[in-house]
Motif scaffolding. Sequence first.
Motif, PDB file in Angstrom:
ATOM      1  N   UNK A 174     -28.024  12.947  25.474  1.00  0.00           N
ATOM      2  CA  UNK A 174     -27.906  13.505  26.823  1.00  0.00           C
ATOM      3  C   UNK A 174     -27.180  14.833  26.746  1.00  0.00           C
ATOM      4  N   UNK A 175     -27.552  15.736  27.651  1.00  0.00           N
ATOM      5  CA  UNK A 175     -26.879  17.022  27.790  1.00  0.00           C
ATOM      6  C   UNK A 175     -26.038  17.008  29.066  1.00  0.00           C
ATOM      7  N   UNK A 176     -24.843  17.552  28.974  1.00  0.00           N
ATOM      8  CA  UNK A 176     -23.948  17.613  30.123  1.00  0.00           C
ATOM      9  C   UNK A 176     -23.662  19.084  30.417  1.00  0.00           C
ATOM     10  N   UNK A 177     -24.074  19.549  31.586  1.00  0.00           N
ATOM     11  CA  UNK A 177     -23.918  20.954  31.923  1.00  0.00           C
ATOM     12  C   UNK A 177     -23.603  21.101  33.406  1.00  0.00           C
ATOM     13  N   UNK A 178     -22.484  21.757  33.692  1.00  0.00           N
ATOM     14  CA  UNK A 178     -22.066  22.055  35.063  1.00  0.00           C
ATOM     15  C   UNK A 178     -22.072  20.812  35.951  1.00  0.00           C
ATOM     16  N   UNK A 180     -23.724  18.114  35.640  1.00  0.00           N
ATOM     17  CA  UNK A 180     -24.965  17.345  35.673  1.00  0.00           C
ATOM     18  C   UNK A 180     -25.317  16.833  34.284  1.00  0.00           C
ATOM     19  N   UNK A 181     -25.912  15.649  34.259  1.00  0.00           N
ATOM     20  CA  UNK A 181     -26.312  15.022  32.996  1.00  0.00           C
ATOM     21  C   UNK A 181     -27.834  14.903  32.937  1.00  0.00           C
ATOM     22  N   UNK A 182     -28.401  15.380  31.839  1.00  0.00           N
ATOM     23  CA  UNK A 182     -29.839  15.253  31.609  1.00  0.00           C
ATOM     24  C   UNK A 182     -30.055  14.407  30.363  1.00  0.00           C
ATOM     25  N   UNK A 183     -30.703  13.270  30.526  1.00  0.00           N
ATOM     26  CA  UNK A 183     -30.966  12.369  29.406  1.00  0.00           C
ATOM     27  C   UNK A 183     -32.345  12.694  28.826  1.00  0.00           C
ATOM     28  N   UNK A 184     -32.386  13.049  27.545  1.00  0.00           N
ATOM     29  CA  UNK A 184     -33.665  13.370  26.910  1.00  0.00           C
ATOM     30  C   UNK A 184     -34.127  12.258  25.964  1.00  0.00           C
TER      31      UNK A 184
END
Length: 217
Positions: free
Chosen positions: A10-14, A16-20
Motif C-alpha cells: 500500500x502507498x500512503x500519501x497526504x 490517503x492510502x492506496x492498496x495495490x
Amino acid sequence: MIRIRNLRKAYHLQGQTTVVADNISVDFKSGMVVGLLGRNGAGKSSLLRMVAGTMRQDSGSIEIDGTVSWPVGFAGSFHKDLTGAQNTKFLARIYGVDTEELREYVEDFAELGPQFYLPVRTYSSGMRSRLAFGLSMGIKFDVYLVDEVTSVGDASFRKKSMHVFRDRMENSGALLVTHNLRVISRVCDAACILDNGRLTYYDDVKEAVERHREMTA
C-alpha cells in the motif's frame, strides 16, 4: 516458477492510502508468458518491481525458481555519470556474462550511435529505454519482467524489439505489462487482471481481454 503468497503493498500519501496488492496469492508457471492487465495506477508496475526485488512489499512472500530479469524498459537503475557502454560492462560483471559480447550486442541493438559512449545523464528518456531493453534482451533469464515493450522507440525499433522478445520467449517465460491488447492476445499463454489490489488469473487470454475492455470502457 514464481510463487506469490499473501502479498500486500500500500502507498500512503497526504493522508490517503492506496492498496495495490491486497493479499495476492498466485503461481506463475515456468515457461509461460502471462499478460498483466489493469487500469492506469492499478499497481502493475509495482507488482513487477516487487517480483524483481527492486521494491519491498509490506508483507507476504515471493519465491522464485530460476533467474528473473529487472523490469524490462525500467531505466532507473543506471548510473547516470557512467556511459551506456560502462553501464553495460558493469551489469555484465554483476550477472556473470561475457563483458565484450554484451557490449557489442547492446551497442548494435540500442542504436545509440556515438552517444553509447557518453554519460547516461545526457540521454533522452527514449534513449535510456532503448539501452535498458537492449541490456535486458542481451542477458538470458528464465523469466523476463516486461513493462510496455511496445512503447520503446519508433515503429521500426518497436518491431525489432518485439521480434527479439518473441525469440527469447522460445526458451523463457515472462510477465508482460502492456496496454496493447493485440500484443497480449498474440504472445500470452494466460493473463491476469489487477483491480483494487486483487489479482484475478485467467487461463483464457480472450476472456481476460474482454473483461479488461468491459472494465475500462
